[in-house]
Design a protein around this motif. Structure first.
Motif, PDB file in Angstrom:
ATOM      1  N   SER A  30      49.158  39.608  32.779  1.00  0.00           N
ATOM      2  CA  SER A  30      49.597  39.331  34.152  1.00  0.00           C
ATOM      3  C   SER A  30      50.928  38.604  34.152  1.00  0.00           C
ATOM      4  O   SER A  30      51.782  38.853  35.011  1.00  0.00           O
ATOM      5  CB  SER A  30      48.550  38.478  34.885  1.00  0.00           C
TER       6      SER A  30
ATOM      7  N   ASP B 115      47.863  45.545  38.323  1.00  0.00           N
ATOM      8  CA  ASP B 115      47.185  44.524  37.513  1.00  0.00           C
ATOM      9  C   ASP B 115      45.674  44.695  37.623  1.00  0.00           C
ATOM     10  O   ASP B 115      45.075  44.301  38.612  1.00  0.00           O
ATOM     11  CB  ASP B 115      47.607  43.129  37.974  1.00  0.00           C
ATOM     12  N   GLU B 116      45.065  45.286  36.614  1.00  0.00           N
ATOM     13  CA  GLU B 116      43.618  45.548  36.569  1.00  0.00           C
ATOM     14  C   GLU B 116      43.124  46.130  37.895  1.00  0.00           C
ATOM     15  O   GLU B 116      42.175  45.615  38.483  1.00  0.00           O
ATOM     16  CB  GLU B 116      42.864  44.245  36.233  1.00  0.00           C
TER      17      GLU B 116
END
Ligand code: ADP
Ligand code: MG
Length: 366
Positions: free
Chosen positions: A50, A169-170
């Motif tokens: 991240s 992000d994920e």
């Protein structure tokens, strides 16, 4: 648009105040994300994924090093001027706005000459919604959508300004297994259609392998290996990468190289030319075992798990690092379950040797 990292480093003060050491979340990144590719940033939780994304989009400033978009140094450029779209794990939609208003939002925030006319804005919203296939749901609010649909809205919102780079992000972590698979295929399709350079962050190796043109494997802020998913799987550079990729995971044995042969326990299981005598860690991929009654490696048979096309033979060995050794073989093979032992030969290209101290890969010739 390609993204280039030059010695990019981000350090944080340690959250534990008693400790003086800093956390190096991103440690000297030196690589390039090629134009138009979907690159998977892969590593365990806390490895700096991240942080790396936030450096690309400008929400964080690096401690050292530079970022370029094509030839432009954007290191000092504020986030809103970078032309980057971002999709998060938790969707981050505005609950009181409709789908349409959510997607419209980034356009309404544009100032001056960048701001399209109202009609043009609605056109762009329609286009983005169509791309992610939610154009039927425009008047609903996020609360009236499934998780998968909400994530599509978030993707449409990130795409509506036609970003130069898309960061995710994920994005699939909050979805159930079936939706995760479906949405991941959707993301792949959308990326192929738009050809926007995309960085996709995940801790799930299978997800990264299946969706990415290229993966970047990270550990503790340090890039371990970069390559096409299959190449990295077939040719891991160190123990960390070998262990991180693959389900079931690679089997590890405490082993020894002596006079050009690999010994697991007392048994010589493989020729390992060019390697000086030493203790090694030997990794064997589950598909690296060949069932053979006269095979070189003997394991204690514990059972067989049926997987349909394949079977998984579960055994144990006193030199193995884990309680179970898992080998995947074709279901056409018959395993004698009354026997206490099972013997295997090993496929040389599925066996990797690692230095006990450095954990780097040791090459050998058959
Ligand atoms: P990942 O996304 O791979 O899980 P992160 O990039 O969130 O990892 O974090 C990398 C490391 O940096 C972790 O050790 C984390 O605790 C630390 N970290 C991240 N953000 C901050 C912050 N704002 N302050 C202090 N430490 C941070
Ligand atoms: Mg993270």
């Amino acid at each position: 648009m390609k993204v280039v990292f030059e010695n990019l480093t981000k350090k944080f003060p340690n959250r534990d105040r008693k400790s003086r050491t800093e956390v190096v979340a991103v440690d000297h990144f030196n690589f390039e994300i090629p134009d138009g590719e979907l690159v998977g940033l892969l590593g365990p939780s806390g490895c700096g994924k991240s942080t790396a994304l936030n450096l690309i989009c400008g929400l964080l400033k690096p401690t050292a090093g530079k970022i370029f978009f094509d030839e432009d140094d954007v290191t000092e450029l504020p986030a809103q001027n970078r032309g980057v779209g971002m999709v998060f794990q938790n969707y981050a939609l505005y609950p009181h706005l409709t789908v349409k208003q959510n997607i419209l939002f980034p356009l309404q925030n544009l100032k001056g000459a960048e701001r399209p006319s109202r009609g043009k804005m609605l056109e762009k919203v329609q286009e983005a919604a169509k791309l992610v296939q939610i154009d039927e749901l425009m008047e609903r609010r996020p609360g009236e959508l499934s998780g998968g649909q909400q994530q599509r809205v978030a993707i449409a919102r990130a795409l509506v300004k036609m970003p130069r780079i898309l960061l995710m992000d994920e994005p699939l972590s909050n979805l159930d297994a079936r939706l995760r698979l479906q949405t991941r295929e959707e993301i792949r399709r959308i990326q192929r259609e738009t050809k926007i350079t995309t960085v996709f962050v995940t801790h799930d190796q299978e997800e990264a392998m299946s969706i990415s043109d290229r993966i970047v494997v990270m550990n503790q802020g340090v890039v371990q290996q970069i390559g096409k998913p299959q190449d990295v799987y077939d040719d891991p550079c160190n123990l960390f990468v070998a262990k991180f990729l693959g389900t079931p995971p690679i089997n590890l044995f405490h082993a020894k190289v002596k006079a050009g042969r690999l010994y697991i326990g007392e048994e010589a299981v493989l020729k390992t030319g060019g390697v000086p005598d030493q203790d090694v860690l030997a990794g064997v991929r589950p598909e690296g075992f060949l069932l053979n009654e006269q095979g070189a490696l003997s394991c204690n048979l514990k059972g067989v798990e049926v997987m349909g096309r394949d079977i998984s033979v579960v055994s144990s060995h006193s030199c193995a690092e884990t309680a179970a050794v898992r080998s995947i073989i074709s279901a056409q093979n018959k395993v004698d379950l009354t026997s206490a032992n099972v013997r295997f030969d090993l496929k040389p290209d599925k066996v990797f040797l690692f230095d006990m101290r450095t954990e780097q890969r040791i090459d050998f010739t058959e």
